[in-house]
Design an enzyme around this catalytic site. Structure first.
Site, PDB file in Angstrom:
ATOM      1  N   SER A   1       0.866  -1.120  -0.035  1.00 33.73           N
ATOM      2  CA  SER A   1      -0.031  -0.028  -0.140  1.00 33.73           C
ATOM      3  C   SER A   1       0.726   1.179  -0.078  1.00 33.73           C
ATOM      4  O   SER A   1       2.000   1.376   0.262  1.00 33.73           O
ATOM      5  CB  SER A   1      -0.768   0.099   1.252  1.00 33.73           C
ATOM      6  OG  SER A   1      -1.314   1.285   1.427  1.00 33.73           O
TER       7      SER A   1
ATOM      8  N   TYR B   1      -2.089  -0.373  10.580  1.00 35.43           N
ATOM      9  CA  TYR B   1      -1.930  -0.632   9.053  1.00 35.43           C
ATOM     10  C   TYR B   1      -0.638  -0.241   8.512  1.00 35.43           C
ATOM     11  O   TYR B   1      -0.073  -0.848   7.406  1.00 35.43           O
ATOM     12  CB  TYR B   1      -3.352   0.121   8.426  1.00 35.43           C
ATOM     13  CG  TYR B   1      -3.328  -0.438   6.884  1.00 35.43           C
ATOM     14  CD1 TYR B   1      -3.751  -1.737   6.623  1.00 35.43           C
ATOM     15  CD2 TYR B   1      -3.386   0.668   5.915  1.00 35.43           C
ATOM     16  CE1 TYR B   1      -3.973  -2.096   5.511  1.00 35.43           C
ATOM     17  CE2 TYR B   1      -3.466   0.238   4.592  1.00 35.43           C
ATOM     18  CZ  TYR B   1      -3.708  -1.125   4.335  1.00 35.43           C
ATOM     19  OH  TYR B   1      -3.737  -1.543   3.117  1.00 35.43           O
TER      20      TYR B   1
HETATM   21  N1  LIG Z   1      -8.886  -0.686  -0.714  1.00 27.25           N
HETATM   22  C1  LIG Z   1      -7.884  -0.171  -0.559  1.00 27.25           C
HETATM   23  O1  LIG Z   1      -7.982   1.194  -0.479  1.00 27.25           O
HETATM   24  C2  LIG Z   1      -6.300  -0.479  -0.421  1.00 27.25           C
HETATM   25  C3  LIG Z   1      -5.203   0.216  -0.638  1.00 27.25           C
HETATM   26  C4  LIG Z   1      -3.975  -0.194  -0.828  1.00 27.25           C
HETATM   27  C5  LIG Z   1      -4.007  -1.364  -0.484  1.00 27.25           C
HETATM   28  N2  LIG Z   1      -5.017  -2.339  -0.295  1.00 27.25           N
HETATM   29  C6  LIG Z   1      -4.597  -3.636   0.219  1.00 27.25           C
HETATM   30  O2  LIG Z   1      -5.113  -4.546  -1.077  1.00 27.25           O
HETATM   31  C7  LIG Z   1      -5.532  -5.824  -0.632  1.00 27.25           C
HETATM   32  C8  LIG Z   1      -6.931  -6.056  -0.901  1.00 27.25           C
HETATM   33  O3  LIG Z   1      -7.695  -5.216  -0.187  1.00 27.25           O
HETATM   34  P1  LIG Z   1      -9.268  -5.008  -0.792  1.00 27.25           P
HETATM   35  O4  LIG Z   1      -9.365  -3.418  -1.034  1.00 27.25           O
HETATM   36  O5  LIG Z   1      -9.442  -6.012  -1.826  1.00 27.25           O
HETATM   37  O6  LIG Z   1     -10.148  -5.309   0.362  1.00 27.25           O
HETATM   38  P2  LIG Z   1     -11.462  -6.373   0.934  1.00 27.25           P
HETATM   39  O7  LIG Z   1     -12.288  -6.183  -0.376  1.00 27.25           O
HETATM   40  O8  LIG Z   1     -11.919  -6.255   2.173  1.00 27.25           O
HETATM   41  O9  LIG Z   1     -10.766  -7.947   0.459  1.00 27.25           O
HETATM   42  C9  LIG Z   1      -9.984  -8.410   1.558  1.00 27.25           C
HETATM   43  C10 LIG Z   1      -9.510  -9.774   1.062  1.00 27.25           C
HETATM   44  O10 LIG Z   1      -8.833 -10.403   1.989  1.00 27.25           O
HETATM   45  C11 LIG Z   1      -9.461 -11.583   2.670  1.00 27.25           C
HETATM   46  N3  LIG Z   1      -8.986 -12.015   3.673  1.00 27.25           N
HETATM   47  C12 LIG Z   1      -9.003 -11.248   5.137  1.00 27.25           C
HETATM   48  N4  LIG Z   1      -8.338 -11.990   6.048  1.00 27.25           N
HETATM   49  C13 LIG Z   1      -8.095 -13.146   5.530  1.00 27.25           C
HETATM   50  C14 LIG Z   1      -7.693 -14.394   6.221  1.00 27.25           C
HETATM   51  N5  LIG Z   1      -7.139 -14.537   7.716  1.00 27.25           N
HETATM   52  N6  LIG Z   1      -7.073 -15.166   5.079  1.00 27.25           N
HETATM   53  C15 LIG Z   1      -7.450 -15.200   3.952  1.00 27.25           C
HETATM   54  N7  LIG Z   1      -7.749 -14.291   3.353  1.00 27.25           N
HETATM   55  C16 LIG Z   1      -8.214 -13.245   4.177  1.00 27.25           C
HETATM   56  C17 LIG Z   1     -10.645 -11.453   2.438  1.00 27.25           C
HETATM   57  O11 LIG Z   1     -11.476 -12.799   2.157  1.00 27.25           O
HETATM   58  P3  LIG Z   1     -12.163 -13.681   3.382  1.00 27.25           P
HETATM   59  O12 LIG Z   1     -13.076 -12.867   3.836  1.00 27.25           O
HETATM   60  O13 LIG Z   1     -13.025 -14.529   2.262  1.00 27.25           O
HETATM   61  O14 LIG Z   1     -11.146 -14.347   3.916  1.00 27.25           O
HETATM   62  C18 LIG Z   1     -10.889 -10.539   1.225  1.00 27.25           C
HETATM   63  O15 LIG Z   1     -11.131 -11.409  -0.045  1.00 27.25           O
HETATM   64  C19 LIG Z   1      -5.319  -5.864   0.987  1.00 27.25           C
HETATM   65  O16 LIG Z   1      -3.820  -6.274   1.407  1.00 27.25           O
HETATM   66  C20 LIG Z   1      -5.153  -4.234   1.275  1.00 27.25           C
HETATM   67  O17 LIG Z   1      -4.368  -3.796   2.416  1.00 27.25           O
HETATM   68  C21 LIG Z   1      -6.324  -2.097  -0.147  1.00 27.25           C
END
Ligand SMILES: NC(=O)c1ccc[n+]([C@@H]2O[C@H](COP(=O)([O-])OP(=O)(O)OC[C@H]3O[C@@H](n4cnc5c(N)ncnc54)[C@H](OP(=O)(O)O)[C@@H]3O)[C@@H](O)[C@H]2O)c1
Length: 258
Positions: free
Chosen positions: A139, A152
């Site tokens: 991130s 975070y």
């Molecule tokens: N959205 C943003 O603004 C943003 C910005 C920068 C970076 N990111 C990064 O991008 C990545 C994806 O985020 P997103 O925005 O797509 O969020 P999201 O829609 O909340 O998706 C998060 C995913 O992580 C999985 N997860 C959570 N805990 C887990 C565990 N213990 N084991 C396996 N899977 C787990 C969830 O799946 P289940 O619930 O099915 O397990 C879900 O599929 C993250 O690493 C986040 O930090 C996001």
């Protein structure tokens, strides 16, 4: 490699593929010819995704047993993994005073140790074959500090540090590590972190779509980039922050910037 490069016959595993960026990564990889192993914990969403990918697997990145079972399933079915995308992650947006040690551990457990656990399981096979790619979804919060993001930011800074160490360890092995730093992305991430009115509270914030992040992540993987900061604005802020941090702090006071 063409601009929309292909992953024909590559075996690609995505963690956290049941939502947001991971879901888009799984779909786009499948559309580009990869045999996709989509993983996550939510059974309903995994079942919904199953017809679009080669294999939908339960994988909780916090559980050794779960990771071992997924590793064995991939080995049995394909005999190898070409591309691992450590995408599973959780957010926490609260002041340092409200962030308990348990909160800190939970965020580090998923965002850092989860990625480490999955990577340690698949990396030996990649190294043995002398080829492979690990993509770590970090991130911009792994490059700069943000208010009310201590846990975070810590987890994503740590993920980047670990990835940089791995890059050195794996030099000459044929296995590459790609660090991806998205800015704010419009996914259920903020709601899942309990911040349901994030968009309403940050009306000026422009967000990338999960599809854009997936597209740029796959381009970076194909090009074996060491690290990419997604979006030109985030890249400019990142550079300015290295050179003149007070300027970026001032800009952030004026406008909600990521
Ligand atoms: N959205 C943003 O603004 C943003 C910005 C920068 C970076 N990111 C990064 O991008 C990545 C994806 O985020 P997103 O925005 O797509 O969020 P999201 O829609 O909340 O998706 C998060 C995913 O992580 C999985 N997860 C959570 N805990 C887990 C565990 N213990 N084991 C396996 N899977 C787990 C969830 O799946 P289940 O619930 O099915 O397990 C879900 O599929 C993250 O690493 C986040 O930090 C996001």
């Amino acid at each position: 490699m063409s601009a929309s490069g292909r992953f024909d016959d590559q075996i690609a595993l995505v963690t956290g593929a049941t939502s947001g960026i991971g879901l888009e990564l799984a779909r786009q990889l499948a559309a580009r010819g990869a045999k996709v192993v989509a993983t996550g914990r939510d059974q309903g969403r995994l079942m919904a995704l199953a017809p679009q990918v080669d294999l939908a697997l339960t994988l909780d990145v916090l559980q050794d047993d779960s990771v071992q079972a997924a590793t064995a399933a991939v080995q049995d079915r394909y005999g190898r993994l070409d591309l691992l995308i450590n995408n599973a992650g959780v957010g926490l947006f609260q002041s340092w005073q409200d962030t308990s040690m348990a909160d800190m551990r939970r965020i580090m457990d998923v965002n850092l140790f989860g990625a480490v656990r999955v990577t340690q399981a698949f990396l030996p096979g990649m190294v043995e074959r002398g080829r492979g790619c690990v993509v770590n979804i970090a991130s911009v919060a792994g490059e700069r500090g943000y208010a009310k993001h201590t846990a975070y930011c810590a987890s994503k800074h740590a993920m980047i540090g670990w990835s940089r160490g791995l890059q050195k360890d794996l030099k000459g092995s044929g296995v590459d590590v790609v660090i991806v730093c998205p800015p704010a992305v419009d996914t259920p991430f903020f709601g899942n972190a309990g911040f349901h009115d994030y968009k309403e509270k940050h009306p000026g914030l422009s967000m990338m779509s999960a599809g854009q992040v997936a597209e740029q992540t796959l381009q970076a993987a194909l090009a074996r980039k060491r690290q990419v900061i997604l979006s030109p604005r985030a890249k400019t802020l990142w550079l300015l922050d290295k050179l003149v941090p007070p300027l970026v702090d001032g800009l952030q006071k004026l406008k909600d910037l990521r």
